[in-house]
Design a protein around this motif. Structure first.
Motif, PDB file in Angstrom:
ATOM      1  N   ALA A  77     -45.046 -62.437  53.867  1.00 26.29           N
ATOM      2  CA  ALA A  77     -43.940 -63.110  54.554  1.00 26.29           C
ATOM      3  C   ALA A  77     -43.472 -64.340  53.786  1.00 26.29           C
ATOM      4  N   VAL A  78     -44.387 -65.042  53.133  1.00 25.74           N
ATOM      5  CA  VAL A  78     -44.002 -66.190  52.304  1.00 25.74           C
ATOM      6  C   VAL A  78     -43.081 -65.717  51.181  1.00 25.74           C
ATOM      7  N   GLN A  79     -43.433 -64.605  50.558  1.00 32.67           N
ATOM      8  CA  GLN A  79     -42.653 -64.089  49.441  1.00 32.67           C
ATOM      9  C   GLN A  79     -41.278 -63.581  49.879  1.00 32.67           C
ATOM     10  N   SER A  80     -41.170 -63.119  51.123  1.00 30.73           N
ATOM     11  CA  SER A  80     -39.904 -62.549  51.599  1.00 30.73           C
ATOM     12  C   SER A  80     -39.125 -63.509  52.507  1.00 30.73           C
ATOM     13  N   ARG A 111     -48.433 -77.229  51.911  1.00 30.24           N
ATOM     14  CA  ARG A 111     -47.209 -76.575  52.375  1.00 30.24           C
ATOM     15  C   ARG A 111     -47.291 -75.078  52.104  1.00 30.24           C
ATOM     16  N   LEU A 112     -47.139 -74.318  53.170  1.00 33.63           N
ATOM     17  CA  LEU A 112     -47.123 -72.867  53.051  1.00 33.63           C
ATOM     18  C   LEU A 112     -45.714 -72.351  52.790  1.00 33.63           C
ATOM     19  N   TYR A 113     -44.723 -73.021  53.390  1.00 36.69           N
ATOM     20  CA  TYR A 113     -43.338 -72.547  53.332  1.00 36.69           C
ATOM     21  C   TYR A 113     -42.427 -73.720  53.659  1.00 36.69           C
ATOM     22  N   ASP A 114     -41.287 -73.814  52.976  1.00 30.54           N
ATOM     23  CA  ASP A 114     -40.388 -74.946  53.201  1.00 30.54           C
ATOM     24  C   ASP A 114     -38.943 -74.498  53.428  1.00 30.54           C
ATOM     25  N   TRP A 115     -38.782 -73.329  54.042  1.00 23.80           N
ATOM     26  CA  TRP A 115     -37.475 -72.852  54.490  1.00 23.80           C
ATOM     27  C   TRP A 115     -36.471 -72.691  53.347  1.00 23.80           C
ATOM     28  N   ASP A 116     -36.976 -72.550  52.107  1.00 23.77           N
ATOM     29  CA  ASP A 116     -36.144 -72.306  50.928  1.00 23.77           C
ATOM     30  C   ASP A 116     -35.062 -73.361  50.751  1.00 23.77           C
TER      31      ASP A 116
END
Length: 334
Positions: free
Chosen positions: A151-154, A199-204
């Protein structure tokens, strides 16, 4: 011998955050830096980079770091041999935009913690919220390391995050290892004295101040996630009488909330307590002196101060925070 210490207030330290806003201006007396989003006010911090300074009285200008070194017994009482630095970090957060999806390691995950630091368990009390506010706390059932990594990658992490709409007064406990973030709310935060965040994900998104995406730490974040932390919602306060309720009871901090318009007692003998005023104002009486406390103020009661009488000017909402002694039973506010 009379203690040199007294009820201590501190100057807030403001922090730029791309997700911040300007709402802390109405909560704190110190003007915000101009023309930039302020996401955090560190209101009690014993960190090398941002040590809180006493704002008034004979010790004005002293840092909490100096006080811990010079007056450990008077400040910490029975806890003086347990801590080299003040063990909690207190903040106000203005989360105008969504924070990064993040996780903090636990105390026993030494591989992921810099020397001299700790893991990070934290908790929030919601001060302001709107209809479009969201708190993400914990994962959805069925989430595991493999599908979360994909999910992080997509750019589809959000579907794995449990969320709810907070309301003013909600209290949320974020144990280390819990995936979390929030948006559209102003909160008070109490946490272990640690600044370790992955940080796992930063909303791109792009940080306009640096002109690029912020760094992620996906591998470390995945390694520190407790995948059993799912569907986290607000805690249910425990009524302790005299208009006081217990919000959090953890190995690292205990937090009570008092909403009262008449006198009550704060502090305790031979242990430090912290007061945070989130609504109203009043005065604390200690050794024939009055110490005012207003909305947004944090006041540290050194162990040598003991119990004091507090008189609100009107109805006040006051948080009282204790540092538990794991070897001794904890006494509730009187």
């Amino acid at each position: 011998m009379k203690s040199i210490l007294y009820p201590l207030k501190f100057e807030p330290v403001y922090q730029y955050r791309l997700w911040g806003g300007r709402k802390l201006e109405s909560l704190l007396y110190k003007p915000l830096p101009k023309n930039e989003p302020i996401g955090e006010a560190w209101i009690l911090s014993d960190r090398k980079d941002h040590a809180s300074k006493v704002s008034d009285g004979p010790l004005q200008g002293y840092t909490i770091t100096q006080l811990m070194k010079q007056y450990p017994g008077e400040l910490m009482g029975k806890l003086k041999d347990r801590f080299d630095r003040f063990p909690l970090l207190l903040k106000f957060l203005d989360c105008k935009e969504v924070l990064s999806v993040q996780v903090h390691p636990s105390d026993n995950q030494k591989k992921y913690i810099p020397d001299g630091d700790t893991g990070k368990t934290e908790a929030w009390v919601v001060l302001e919220a709107a209809k479009d506010s969201l708190i993400y706390a914990g994962l959805t059932p069925g989430t595991n390391k493999q599908n979360l990594s994909k999910a992080v990658q997509s750019n589809s992490v959000e579907k794995h995050l449990h969320s709810f709409i907070p309301k003013q007064g909600d209290s949320i406990f974020i144990h280390s290892g819990t995936v979390h973030t929030l948006k559209g709310a102003v909160v008070f935060e109490v946490q272990e004295n640690s600044d370790v965040t992955f940080r796992l994900y930063d909303w791109d998104r792009t940080d306009t101040k640096i002109g690029k995406h912020r760094e992620l730490q996906v591998a470390d974040a995945l390694a520190c996630i407790d995948f059993e932390q799912i569907n986290i919602g607000p805690v249910i306060p425990v009524n302790e009488g005299d208009k006081t309720e217990k919000l959090f009871d953890d190995d690292h901090f205990i937090v009570w909330r008092t909403q009262n318009d008449s006198s009550f007692t704060v502090g305790y003998v031979n242990e430090p307590r912290i007061l945070v005023c989130i609504e109203g104002n009043g005065e604390l009486y200690y050794e024939d002196h009055n110490f005012s406390i207003n909305k947004g103020d944090v006041m540290l009661l050194p162990a040598s101060v003991g119990q004091c009488n507090f008189r609100p000017d009107n109805e006040i909402t006051l948080l009282e925070i204790a540092i538990p002694d794991k070897q001794m039973p904890l006494t509730n506010p009187q």
